[in-house]
Design a protein around this motif. Structure first.
Motif, PDB file in Angstrom:
ATOM      1  N   THR A  31     -29.291 -11.510  -6.677  1.00 57.21           N
ATOM      2  CA  THR A  31     -28.013 -10.808  -6.523  1.00 57.21           C
ATOM      3  C   THR A  31     -28.179  -9.304  -6.324  1.00 57.21           C
ATOM      4  OG1 THR A  31     -27.820 -10.752  -8.934  1.00 57.21           O
ATOM      5  CG2 THR A  31     -26.627 -12.492  -7.779  1.00 57.21           C
ATOM      6  N   SER A  32     -29.301  -8.743  -6.724  1.00 62.92           N
ATOM      7  CA  SER A  32     -29.526  -7.312  -6.522  1.00 62.92           C
ATOM      8  C   SER A  32     -30.027  -7.016  -5.111  1.00 62.92           C
ATOM      9  CB  SER A  32     -30.539  -6.776  -7.537  1.00 62.92           C
ATOM     10  OG  SER A  32     -31.838  -7.245  -7.229  1.00 62.92           O
ATOM     11  N   GLY A  33     -30.366  -8.061  -4.360  1.00 64.96           N
ATOM     12  CA  GLY A  33     -30.908  -7.887  -3.023  1.00 64.96           C
ATOM     13  C   GLY A  33     -32.424  -7.898  -2.989  1.00 64.96           C
ATOM     14  N   GLN A  34     -33.052  -7.958  -4.166  1.00 69.55           N
ATOM     15  CA  GLN A  34     -34.512  -7.993  -4.232  1.00 69.55           C
ATOM     16  C   GLN A  34     -35.015  -9.335  -3.712  1.00 69.55           C
ATOM     17  OE1 GLN A  34     -36.184  -7.252  -8.093  1.00 69.55           O
ATOM     18  NE2 GLN A  34     -38.283  -7.424  -7.364  1.00 69.55           N
ATOM     19  N   VAL A  35     -36.113  -9.303  -2.963  1.00 71.58           N
ATOM     20  CA  VAL A  35     -36.720 -10.520  -2.419  1.00 71.58           C
ATOM     21  C   VAL A  35     -38.033 -10.763  -3.146  1.00 71.58           C
ATOM     22  CG1 VAL A  35     -37.622 -11.672  -0.377  1.00 71.58           C
ATOM     23  CG2 VAL A  35     -35.648 -10.146  -0.177  1.00 71.58           C
ATOM     24  N   LEU A  36     -38.141 -11.925  -3.761  1.00 75.02           N
ATOM     25  CA  LEU A  36     -39.368 -12.351  -4.436  1.00 75.02           C
ATOM     26  C   LEU A  36     -40.003 -13.433  -3.583  1.00 75.02           C
ATOM     27  CD1 LEU A  36     -37.833 -12.837  -8.003  1.00 75.02           C
ATOM     28  CD2 LEU A  36     -39.076 -10.837  -7.182  1.00 75.02           C
ATOM     29  N   THR A  37     -41.325 -13.395  -3.427  1.00 72.98           N
ATOM     30  CA  THR A  37     -42.004 -14.430  -2.650  1.00 72.98           C
ATOM     31  C   THR A  37     -42.983 -15.164  -3.544  1.00 72.98           C
ATOM     32  OG1 THR A  37     -43.733 -12.911  -1.909  1.00 72.98           O
ATOM     33  CG2 THR A  37     -41.795 -13.147  -0.490  1.00 72.98           C
ATOM     34  N   GLY A  38     -43.177 -16.439  -3.258  1.00 72.36           N
ATOM     35  CA  GLY A  38     -44.109 -17.241  -4.036  1.00 72.36           C
ATOM     36  C   GLY A  38     -43.799 -18.712  -3.944  1.00 72.36           C
ATOM     37  N   THR A  39     -44.148 -19.407  -5.023  1.00 71.88           N
ATOM     38  CA  THR A  39     -43.958 -20.850  -5.110  1.00 71.88           C
ATOM     39  C   THR A  39     -43.151 -21.166  -6.359  1.00 71.88           C
ATOM     40  OG1 THR A  39     -46.116 -21.172  -4.069  1.00 71.88           O
ATOM     41  CG2 THR A  39     -45.175 -23.068  -5.196  1.00 71.88           C
ATOM     42  N   ILE A  40     -42.186 -22.045  -6.216  1.00 72.10           N
ATOM     43  CA  ILE A  40     -41.389 -22.453  -7.377  1.00 72.10           C
ATOM     44  C   ILE A  40     -42.245 -23.402  -8.206  1.00 72.10           C
ATOM     45  CG2 ILE A  40     -39.315 -23.624  -8.176  1.00 72.10           C
ATOM     46  CD1 ILE A  40     -37.973 -22.786  -5.517  1.00 72.10           C
ATOM     47  N   ASP A  41     -42.548 -22.994  -9.436  1.00 67.55           N
ATOM     48  CA  ASP A  41     -43.365 -23.819 -10.325  1.00 67.55           C
ATOM     49  C   ASP A  41     -42.534 -24.811 -11.114  1.00 67.55           C
ATOM     50  OD1 ASP A  41     -45.857 -22.884  -9.683  1.00 67.55           O
ATOM     51  OD2 ASP A  41     -46.019 -21.507 -11.369  1.00 67.55           O
ATOM     52  N   VAL A  42     -41.472 -24.315 -11.737  1.00 70.77           N
ATOM     53  CA  VAL A  42     -40.669 -25.135 -12.633  1.00 70.77           C
ATOM     54  C   VAL A  42     -39.198 -24.891 -12.335  1.00 70.77           C
ATOM     55  CG1 VAL A  42     -40.067 -25.557 -15.057  1.00 70.77           C
ATOM     56  CG2 VAL A  42     -42.413 -24.961 -14.456  1.00 70.77           C
ATOM     57  N   VAL A  43     -38.422 -25.971 -12.338  1.00 67.34           N
ATOM     58  CA  VAL A  43     -36.968 -25.854 -12.196  1.00 67.34           C
ATOM     59  C   VAL A  43     -36.351 -26.471 -13.436  1.00 67.34           C
ATOM     60  CG1 VAL A  43     -34.950 -26.435 -10.822  1.00 67.34           C
ATOM     61  CG2 VAL A  43     -37.126 -26.011  -9.682  1.00 67.34           C
ATOM     62  N   GLY A  44     -35.684 -25.624 -14.218  1.00 61.80           N
ATOM     63  CA  GLY A  44     -35.018 -26.090 -15.422  1.00 61.80           C
ATOM     64  C   GLY A  44     -33.568 -26.448 -15.151  1.00 61.80           C
ATOM     65  N   ALA A  45     -32.798 -26.534 -16.216  1.00 61.30           N
ATOM     66  CA  ALA A  45     -31.385 -26.890 -16.093  1.00 61.30           C
ATOM     67  C   ALA A  45     -30.568 -25.778 -15.455  1.00 61.30           C
ATOM     68  CB  ALA A  45     -30.815 -27.226 -17.470  1.00 61.30           C
ATOM     69  N   ASP A  46     -30.952 -24.513 -15.729  1.00 61.67           N
ATOM     70  CA  ASP A  46     -30.158 -23.398 -15.208  1.00 61.67           C
ATOM     71  C   ASP A  46     -30.999 -22.220 -14.733  1.00 61.67           C
ATOM     72  OD1 ASP A  46     -31.072 -22.536 -17.650  1.00 61.67           O
ATOM     73  OD2 ASP A  46     -29.122 -21.929 -18.414  1.00 61.67           O
ATOM     74  N   SER A  47     -32.303 -22.448 -14.549  1.00 63.93           N
ATOM     75  CA  SER A  47     -33.183 -21.379 -14.079  1.00 63.93           C
ATOM     76  C   SER A  47     -34.408 -21.991 -13.410  1.00 63.93           C
ATOM     77  CB  SER A  47     -33.612 -20.486 -15.246  1.00 63.93           C
ATOM     78  OG  SER A  47     -34.392 -21.239 -16.164  1.00 63.93           O
ATOM     79  N   LEU A  48     -35.159 -21.126 -12.750  1.00 66.89           N
ATOM     80  CA  LEU A  48     -36.413 -21.563 -12.131  1.00 66.89           C
ATOM     81  C   LEU A  48     -37.491 -20.540 -12.448  1.00 66.89           C
ATOM     82  CD1 LEU A  48     -37.186 -19.770  -9.320  1.00 66.89           C
ATOM     83  CD2 LEU A  48     -35.123 -20.911  -8.568  1.00 66.89           C
ATOM     84  N   ASP A  49     -38.746 -20.993 -12.443  1.00 62.25           N
ATOM     85  CA  ASP A  49     -39.901 -20.113 -12.606  1.00 62.25           C
ATOM     86  C   ASP A  49     -40.590 -20.018 -11.261  1.00 62.25           C
ATOM     87  OD1 ASP A  49     -39.317 -19.906 -15.261  1.00 62.25           O
ATOM     88  OD2 ASP A  49     -41.042 -21.047 -15.979  1.00 62.25           O
ATOM     89  N   LEU A  50     -40.783 -18.789 -10.803  1.00 64.72           N
ATOM     90  CA  LEU A  50     -41.416 -18.521  -9.526  1.00 64.72           C
ATOM     91  C   LEU A  50     -42.772 -17.875  -9.760  1.00 64.72           C
ATOM     92  CD1 LEU A  50     -40.778 -18.495  -6.361  1.00 64.72           C
ATOM     93  CD2 LEU A  50     -40.383 -16.056  -6.708  1.00 64.72           C
ATOM     94  N   ALA A  51     -43.834 -18.512  -9.268  1.00 71.90           N
ATOM     95  CA  ALA A  51     -45.165 -17.910  -9.295  1.00 71.90           C
ATOM     96  C   ALA A  51     -45.233 -16.987  -8.090  1.00 71.90           C
ATOM     97  CB  ALA A  51     -46.237 -18.991  -9.216  1.00 71.90           C
TER      98      ALA A  51
END
Length: 180
Positions: free
Chosen positions: A130-150
């Protein structure tokens, strides 16, 4: 006095009043019916159409709507890449049809399920928040309401030596997930 002219005039006035009442009733019914149409039904009618989406980050994307779920859209962007966009990240849509689709409905699975597919495939992604920041990587884990990005560069594989860090991103902050 000509009775025929008087009666014809009265008949015309009555007919005009009946037409006004009928037109008013049709307009009122149309407004009531449109009030029940949800955005998802209009988006379902737009599958295959080119739309311009204004996102909560301030960005705009332009592309063909390929599919949709209960809370996400899949868009073929102009750069030939596909992106998953949470419906809550859409601030406006240009190009929607006025009518809704009754025959086609959204897929029944939510954003988390769609993101789990990207995680399972180990696809490199560019995630805009939402801030416009772009993160690149691989999605490691997808939880109920969030994700972890390596985090790693798009061209690099997800190996320990290529990792720059790990970010946990709540779904409400995800604006665009572009598969690279």
């Amino acid at each position: 006095m000509r009775w025929d002219q008087l009666f014809d005039d009265l008949e015309a006035q009555l007919g005009a009043e009946e037409r006004r009442e009928r037109d008013s009733e049709v307009a009122d019914r149309t407004r009531r019916e449109r009030a029940t149409v949800e955005l998802g039904a209009r988006l379902a009618a737009a599958v295959g159409s080119v739309l311009r989406l204004r996102l909560t980050s301030g960005a705009q994307v332009h592309g063909e709507l390929l599919d949709l779920g209960e809370d996400w859209l899949l868009v073929q962007l102009e750069n030939a890449r596909q992106a998953v966009i949470p419906l809550c990240a859409v601030a406006g849509v240009a190009g929607l049809p006025v009518r809704a689709a009754s025959a086609r409905t959204a897929r029944r699975f939510a954003l988390g399920y769609a993101l789990r597919g990207l995680s399972r495939d180990r696809a490199a992604v560019a995630l805009t928040d939402t801030s416009g920041q772009v993160l690149t990587g691989t999605i490691d884990v997808v939880g109920a309401d969030s994700l972890d990005l390596a985090e790693h560069a798009i061209g690099d594989s997800r190996r320990p030596e290529n990792l720059r860090g790990r970010q946990t991103v709540p779904f409400w902050a995800v604006v665009l997930v572009e598969a690279r």
